[in-house]
Scaffold this motif. Structure first.
Motif, PDB file in Angstrom:
ATOM      1  N   HIS A  75       0.822  -1.210   0.000  1.00 40.41           N
ATOM      2  CA  HIS A  75       0.000   0.000   0.000  1.00 40.41           C
ATOM      3  C   HIS A  75       0.856   1.261   0.000  1.00 40.41           C
ATOM      4  CE1 HIS A  75      -3.329   2.645   0.649  1.00 40.41           C
ATOM      5  NE2 HIS A  75      -2.866   3.052   1.824  1.00 40.41           N
ATOM      6  N   GLN A  76       1.715   1.414   1.003  1.00 43.19           N
ATOM      7  CA  GLN A  76       2.538   2.622   1.106  1.00 43.19           C
ATOM      8  C   GLN A  76       3.710   2.558   0.122  1.00 43.19           C
ATOM      9  OE1 GLN A  76       1.359   0.916   3.679  1.00 43.19           O
ATOM     10  NE2 GLN A  76       0.593   2.282   5.269  1.00 43.19           N
ATOM     11  N   PRO A  77       3.961   3.639  -0.597  1.00 44.31           N
ATOM     12  CA  PRO A  77       5.030   3.630  -1.603  1.00 44.31           C
ATOM     13  C   PRO A  77       6.423   3.690  -0.975  1.00 44.31           C
ATOM     14  CG  PRO A  77       3.401   5.346  -2.072  1.00 44.31           C
ATOM     15  CD  PRO A  77       3.165   4.872  -0.665  1.00 44.31           C
ATOM     16  N   PHE A  78       7.374   3.118  -1.682  1.00 43.05           N
ATOM     17  CA  PHE A  78       8.780   3.263  -1.302  1.00 43.05           C
ATOM     18  C   PHE A  78       9.266   4.686  -1.576  1.00 43.05           C
ATOM     19  CE2 PHE A  78       8.292  -1.265  -1.637  1.00 43.05           C
ATOM     20  CZ  PHE A  78       9.093  -1.748  -0.619  1.00 43.05           C
ATOM     21  N   PHE A  79       8.751   5.274  -2.653  1.00 38.31           N
ATOM     22  CA  PHE A  79       9.080   6.659  -3.003  1.00 38.31           C
ATOM     23  C   PHE A  79       7.750   7.380  -3.184  1.00 38.31           C
ATOM     24  CE2 PHE A  79      12.389   3.876  -4.686  1.00 38.31           C
ATOM     25  CZ  PHE A  79      13.516   4.400  -4.063  1.00 38.31           C
ATOM     26  N   SER A  80       7.453   8.279  -2.267  1.00 35.24           N
ATOM     27  CA  SER A  80       6.133   8.895  -2.251  1.00 35.24           C
ATOM     28  C   SER A  80       6.056  10.065  -3.231  1.00 35.24           C
ATOM     29  CB  SER A  80       5.806   9.384  -0.842  1.00 35.24           C
ATOM     30  OG  SER A  80       4.554  10.040  -0.842  1.00 35.24           O
ATOM     31  N   PRO A  81       4.991  10.147  -4.021  1.00 38.52           N
ATOM     32  CA  PRO A  81       4.810  11.313  -4.885  1.00 38.52           C
ATOM     33  C   PRO A  81       4.108  12.480  -4.193  1.00 38.52           C
ATOM     34  CG  PRO A  81       3.161   9.669  -5.400  1.00 38.52           C
ATOM     35  CD  PRO A  81       4.021   9.082  -4.318  1.00 38.52           C
ATOM     36  N   ARG A  82       3.756  12.301  -2.933  1.00 36.23           N
ATOM     37  CA  ARG A  82       3.026  13.345  -2.211  1.00 36.23           C
ATOM     38  C   ARG A  82       3.955  14.022  -1.209  1.00 36.23           C
ATOM     39  NH1 ARG A  82      -1.589  12.640   2.440  1.00 36.23           N
ATOM     40  NH2 ARG A  82      -2.163  14.836   2.603  1.00 36.23           N
ATOM     41  N   ASP A  83       3.765  15.303  -1.013  1.00 35.17           N
ATOM     42  CA  ASP A  83       4.558  16.049  -0.029  1.00 35.17           C
ATOM     43  C   ASP A  83       4.336  15.503   1.379  1.00 35.17           C
ATOM     44  OD1 ASP A  83       6.345  18.000  -0.844  1.00 35.17           O
ATOM     45  OD2 ASP A  83       4.749  19.419  -1.345  1.00 35.17           O
TER      46      ASP A  83
END
Length: 459
Positions: free
Chosen positions: A313-321
Motif C-alpha cells: 500500500h505505502q510507496p517506497f518513493f512517495s509522490p506526495r509532499d
C-alpha cells in the motif's frame, strides 16, 4: 410542455455555470458524502441470500482458489459447489466443500462470513461454482484456474478505491473490464474503503457493489492499507493500530505470510508470475519491517518463474509532499532490488507516478482508482515520469513469454502511461517506453477542494 420548460431552464442554468471560472463552479456545488446511504437507512443488511462473494487465489492458482461470502447470522458452515463448466444446464454432479464461518456485528446487524478452500483443480480450466445461503444459492459463477507458466495472461491493478465507491469507482471497474475482458486476476493496492466513520460495513457493501461481477469472474488479491486498520484509544497514551474486523473475514487469502503479519501478507504463483503482497502499515507502525524483509527474501529467492510482482500500500518513493516511508526503504527495498523484482505496485498517495532507477527493473508505480485526489510534490515531478493529479486510473498488465506490457488508462479509457519489459535471457531485461497514443500529463486545475482543502485536489 411544463417538462420541456423545466429542461430548458436546467440547460440555461448549466450553461451559465460552465461559463463561470472553475472556483465559482465549485462554490456552486455540494460535497458528496462518502457513501450513498442516507442516515437511518439500512441498505446492506445480511440476509439468507449470499452476498459479498469473492474468489482469491490459493498459493498455486493453477490448482486452487478460495471463496469468501456473507449471509445472515443463523447460517453456519454453508456449502460451496463446484463443477467443470459446461454448455448444458446439466453440468453433472458438483463437488461439495464445507466452509468455515465467523460472526461479525456491524451497523447493519449481525452477519456470518464464510470461507471455502477449493483444491485439487486442473490448470487452465473453467469451473462453475456457487455458494449456499439459507434455503437458497447464489448464481453459478465462472472462474478459470491459472494456466501453465508460459501461457499468455492478463491482470488488472487498481490503486486506492477508498471513497465514494459506488458513485465513482464503479465506472473505473467497468472501463477496466471493458478494456481487458481476458483478465483473470485483479490486484488492489490497499485502502479499499475509508473506514472509521461508523459506516464501515456500508463502505464494504459499496465496494462490492462497485466491483459488480469482477470478484466472481476473476481472482482478487488485495493488499491491506492503513484504512483497513483503525486507531484504538486514539489521542491517548495507549493509542495503537489495530486490524479492522472486516479484513480477515472479507477475503480468503493464502495463510503463508510473514511472522507477525500472517493475516496481512501472503504470496502466490499465477501463471509464470510470483506475486508477493506486503503490509506497509504493519512494517511502519507495528514493528514488522525486519520480519517482512526476511520473509520476502525467502519468497523471492525461491521464485522459479521469469516474472515477479511485489504489491504494497505505502510507496517506497512517495509522490506526495510530507510522506517519507524510511522503514520500507531501509528494510524491504534492498530485498526488492536484490531479487530484481519487475513491478512494485503501490497506492496510498492518491496520485499517479512511475519511477525507475539506474536498472530497467524494478519499476515502481503509484496509482489511484478512487475519488480522493492529492497533489504532487516537487520531488515527484523531478524524479517520476509520467505523473498525474486529478485522475482516476486503472492498469492492465499483459504477460506473454518474454514480454510484459504495462498500460495505465484513465477512467474514460485513455492511455496515460505504457511501457514494455523484455527478457533477453542472460543479457537481462530491457525497458521500452511506449509513447504512441498517450495523452498529455494531467495537473489539478483547482486551488482547493469543495470542502476548502488546498492540500488536495478532490475529496
Amino acid at each position: 410542455m411544463r417538462a420541456l420548460k423545466l429542461s430548458v431552464q436546467a440547460a440555461v442554468v448549466l450553461a451559465a455555470l460552465l461559463c463561470l471560472p472553475l472556483a465559482a463552479q465549485d462554490a456552486a456545488r455540494k460535497h458528496e458524502p462518502n457513501t450513498r446511504v442516507p442516515a437511518g437507512v439500512i441498505r446492506f443488511s445480511p440476509s439468507v441470500f449470499p452476498d459479498r462473494i469473492v474468489a482469491s487465489p490459493e498459493q498455486d492458482a493453477s490448482t486452487g482458489f478460495s471463496v469468501a461470502w456473507r449471509t445472515s447470522a443463523q447460517l453456519d458452515a454453508p456449502l460451496l459447489q463446484i463443477v467443470v463448466a459446461g454448455d448444458s444446464p446439466d453440468m453433472g454432479v458438483p463437488r461439495e466443500i464445507a466452509s468455515s464461518s465467523r460472526e461479525l456485528r456491524t451497523e447493519n446487524g449481525l452477519a456470518r462470513h464464510h470461507r471455502a478452500d477449493v483444491d485439487g483443480l486442473q490448470p487452465d480450466t473453467l469451473y462453475a461454482w456457487r455458494v449456499q445461503g439459507g434455503g437458497t444459492w447464489s448464481a453459478w459463477h465462472h472462474t478459470r484456474t491459472a494456466a501453465r507458466a508460459e501461457a499468455p495472461m492478463t491482470l488488472l491493478y487498481f490503486g486506492d478505491t477508498q471513497n465514494k465507491n459506488t458513485s465513482l469507482t464503479t465506472r473505473v471497474i467497468r472501463e477496466a473490464m471493458r478494456h481487458a475482458p481476458d483478465a483473470r486476476l485483479a490486484l488492489f493496492a490497499g485502502d479499499l474503503v475509508s473506514g472509521g466513520d461508523g459506516e464501515d460495513d456500508n463502505e464494504w457493501g459499496e465496494w462490492f457493489e462497485a466491483n459488480e461481477s469482477l470478484p466472481t469472474s476473476m481472482m482478487v488479491a488485495p493488499a491491506i492499507g492503513n484504512h483497513e486498520y483503525f486507531e484504538e484509544f486514539e489521542d491517548t497514551p495507549r493509542e495503537r493500530r489495530v486490524l479492522g474486523a472486516h479484513w480477515p473475514l472479507t477475503f480468503s487469502l493464502p495463510g503463508n505470510g510473514a511472522a507477525g503479519a500472517k493475516g496481512t501478507t501472503y504470496w502466490f504463483d499465477y501463471q509464470g508470475v510470483r506475486v508477493a503482497v506486503i503490509d506497509g502499515t504493519s512494517a511502519l507502525d507495528l514493528g514488522t519491517a525486519s520480519a517482512q524483509a526476511h520473509w520476502l527474501d525467502g519468497v523471492l529467492g525461491a521464485n522459479p518463474h521469469r516474472w515477479s510482482i511485489v504489491m504494497t500500500h505505502q510507496p517506497f518513493f512517495s509522490p506526495r509532499d510530507g510522506r517519507d516511508n524510511v522503514l520500507l526503504r531501509g528494510h524491504l527495498l534492498p530485498v526488492i532490488r536484490k531479487h530484481r523484482v519487475d513491478l512494485v505496485l503501490q497506492g496510498h498517495d492518491h496520485l499517479y507516478g512511475r519511477r525507475a532507477g539506474d536498472a530497467p527493473t524494478p519499476v515502481f508505480v503509484v496509482s489511484v482508482a478512487g475519488a480522493k485526489q492529492y497533489r504532487l510534490s516537487r520531488e515527484a515531478r523531478e524524479t517520476m515520469r509520467p505523473v498525474a493529479e486529478d485522475t482516476q486510473l486503472f492498469q492492465v498488465v499483459r504477460i506473454d513469454g518474454t514480454r510484459l506490457r504495462y498500460e495505465a488508462r484513465t477512467a474514460t479509457g485513455c492511455l496515460y502511461d505504457a511501457f514494455e519489459l523484455l527478457d533477453d535471457g542472460a543479457a537481462g531485461k530491457r525497458l521500452l517506453e511506449v509513447q504512441e497514443g498517450r495523452i498529455a500529463e494531467r495537473d489539478c486545475p483547482r486551488a482547493q477542494t469543495l470542502k476548502g482543502r488546498s492540500d488536495r485536489c478532490w475529496e
